[in-house]
Design a protein around this motif. Sequence first.
Motif, PDB file in Angstrom:
ATOM      1  N   GLU A 130       0.829  -1.381   0.027  1.00 34.21           N
ATOM      2  CA  GLU A 130       0.159   0.062  -0.128  1.00 34.21           C
ATOM      3  C   GLU A 130       0.997   1.158  -0.174  1.00 34.21           C
ATOM      4  N   HIS A 131       0.322   2.294  -0.563  1.00 33.49           N
ATOM      5  CA  HIS A 131       1.069   3.544  -0.562  1.00 33.49           C
ATOM      6  C   HIS A 131       2.404   3.352  -1.390  1.00 33.49           C
ATOM      7  N   GLY A 132       2.483   2.597  -2.312  1.00 31.93           N
ATOM      8  CA  GLY A 132       3.753   1.996  -2.898  1.00 31.93           C
ATOM      9  C   GLY A 132       4.299   3.064  -3.998  1.00 31.93           C
ATOM     10  N   ASP A 133       4.240   4.298  -3.969  1.00 31.46           N
ATOM     11  CA  ASP A 133       4.818   5.001  -4.978  1.00 31.46           C
ATOM     12  C   ASP A 133       6.192   4.837  -5.239  1.00 31.46           C
ATOM     13  N   TYR A 134       6.789   4.645  -6.640  1.00 31.60           N
ATOM     14  CA  TYR A 134       7.931   4.350  -6.948  1.00 31.60           C
ATOM     15  C   TYR A 134       8.481   2.867  -6.454  1.00 31.60           C
ATOM     16  N   LEU A 135       7.484   1.945  -6.371  1.00 27.66           N
ATOM     17  CA  LEU A 135       8.164   0.713  -5.874  1.00 27.66           C
ATOM     18  C   LEU A 135       8.811   0.165  -7.073  1.00 27.66           C
ATOM     19  N   GLN A 156       9.237   1.081 -12.538  1.00 28.67           N
ATOM     20  CA  GLN A 156       9.981   2.062 -13.684  1.00 28.67           C
ATOM     21  C   GLN A 156      11.489   1.670 -13.867  1.00 28.67           C
ATOM     22  N   TYR A 157      11.792   1.574 -15.276  1.00 29.50           N
ATOM     23  CA  TYR A 157      13.100   1.271 -15.386  1.00 29.50           C
ATOM     24  C   TYR A 157      13.736  -0.234 -15.166  1.00 29.50           C
ATOM     25  N   CYS A 158      12.595  -1.128 -14.776  1.00 29.52           N
ATOM     26  CA  CYS A 158      13.099  -2.407 -14.583  1.00 29.52           C
ATOM     27  C   CYS A 158      13.170  -3.290 -15.752  1.00 29.52           C
ATOM     28  N   ALA A 173       2.753   3.135 -14.563  1.00 27.52           N
ATOM     29  CA  ALA A 173       3.434   1.915 -14.211  1.00 27.52           C
ATOM     30  C   ALA A 173       4.174   1.254 -15.488  1.00 27.52           C
ATOM     31  N   PHE A 174       5.287   0.751 -15.349  1.00 31.28           N
ATOM     32  CA  PHE A 174       6.045   0.122 -16.435  1.00 31.28           C
ATOM     33  C   PHE A 174       6.705   1.134 -17.598  1.00 31.28           C
ATOM     34  N   TRP A 175       6.885   2.312 -16.776  1.00 28.96           N
ATOM     35  CA  TRP A 175       7.726   3.087 -17.802  1.00 28.96           C
ATOM     36  C   TRP A 175       9.138   2.855 -18.091  1.00 28.96           C
ATOM     37  N   ASN A 176       9.704   3.050 -19.179  1.00 28.06           N
ATOM     38  CA  ASN A 176      11.046   2.686 -19.593  1.00 28.06           C
ATOM     39  C   ASN A 176      11.408   1.295 -19.163  1.00 28.06           C
ATOM     40  N   THR A 177      10.520   0.479 -19.150  1.00 33.16           N
ATOM     41  CA  THR A 177      10.870  -0.924 -18.784  1.00 33.16           C
ATOM     42  C   THR A 177      11.345  -1.765 -20.101  1.00 33.16           C
ATOM     43  N   GLU A 178      12.111  -3.063 -19.886  1.00 27.87           N
ATOM     44  CA  GLU A 178      12.468  -3.776 -21.066  1.00 27.87           C
ATOM     45  C   GLU A 178      12.304  -5.251 -20.634  1.00 27.87           C
ATOM     46  N   ASP A 179      11.652  -5.805 -21.341  1.00 27.51           N
ATOM     47  CA  ASP A 179      11.341  -7.370 -21.197  1.00 27.51           C
ATOM     48  C   ASP A 179      10.428  -7.678 -19.886  1.00 27.51           C
TER      49      ASP A 179
END
Length: 290
Positions: A130-135, A156-158, A173-179
């Motif tokens: 909960e309240h997981g900003d930038y997890l 992000q960036y994962c 969610a999932f910004w700049n992710t790969e695979d």
Amino acid sequence: MTKRMIKNASYEGERPLFASRHLRLEDVIIYPGESALKECSDIEAVRCEFRGKYPFWHNDGLLVEHCLFREGARAAIWYSRNLHMKDTRVEAPKMFRDMDGMVLENVVLTDALECCWHCRNAKLRGVQAEHGDYLFMHGENIDVDGFRLNGNYSFQYCRNVVIRNAEIHSKDAFWNTEDVTVYDSVVDGEYLGWHSRNLRLVNCRISGTQALCYAENLVLENCTLGEDADLCFEYSSVHAEIKGRVHSVKNPRSGRIVAEEYGDIILDEHCKAPANCSIETGKAQSGEAA
């Protein structure tokens, strides 16, 4: 190796158990202080309560079971390796940073602000945040099953992430992710998956405005888009099979989109080359988990 046992004790102040080795704590309370178990290895903590900040930094080999981390135990486990945490409640923010080898089972994080940054080789089972900003900023090799998140800007960036049976409520969610692959999940939040590479969503329910834009090699299999999922796929290269209706599609760059019905299809002079995405009407094929 036989562990030294400490039971029904309490500690406070700075570094009371510094550099301990092969130690088991049972029913121990760590009162406010700093770095209670810094630079330790082969530590077990069972039914313990942590109230002081930074209790586990630079540890290698850590079992945490049936424990409680109070709000004061902020930034509790950083720069550590080979953590196994289960059946534990975490009320402290900024948990887990720069970890390598982390297993979480049946863990509840009530204030998951800025948790799990720069974590590698992580496995989560039955975790609620909960309240997981930038997890999970800049995470790598993450395996998640049975997960619930409320918090923005997650993952992000994962890289190299597999998520199953999740409920994710997270703007950006999932910004700049790969695979990244997500199976059998609910993903709810504005601006999902922007600037991602090789994002694959299978049997998912997706909602939130301007979803899945600026993505490269985006794949949707047997997914459903909510009515608020508008202006989707702008400037993305996409292969999508969608159940039901798509509220609106805007300027996909390339690929193929199949849906049962469309609201608005916006293809204007701003569409980027090659601007040859095929938008078709038909039924999606059932997606299967790999």
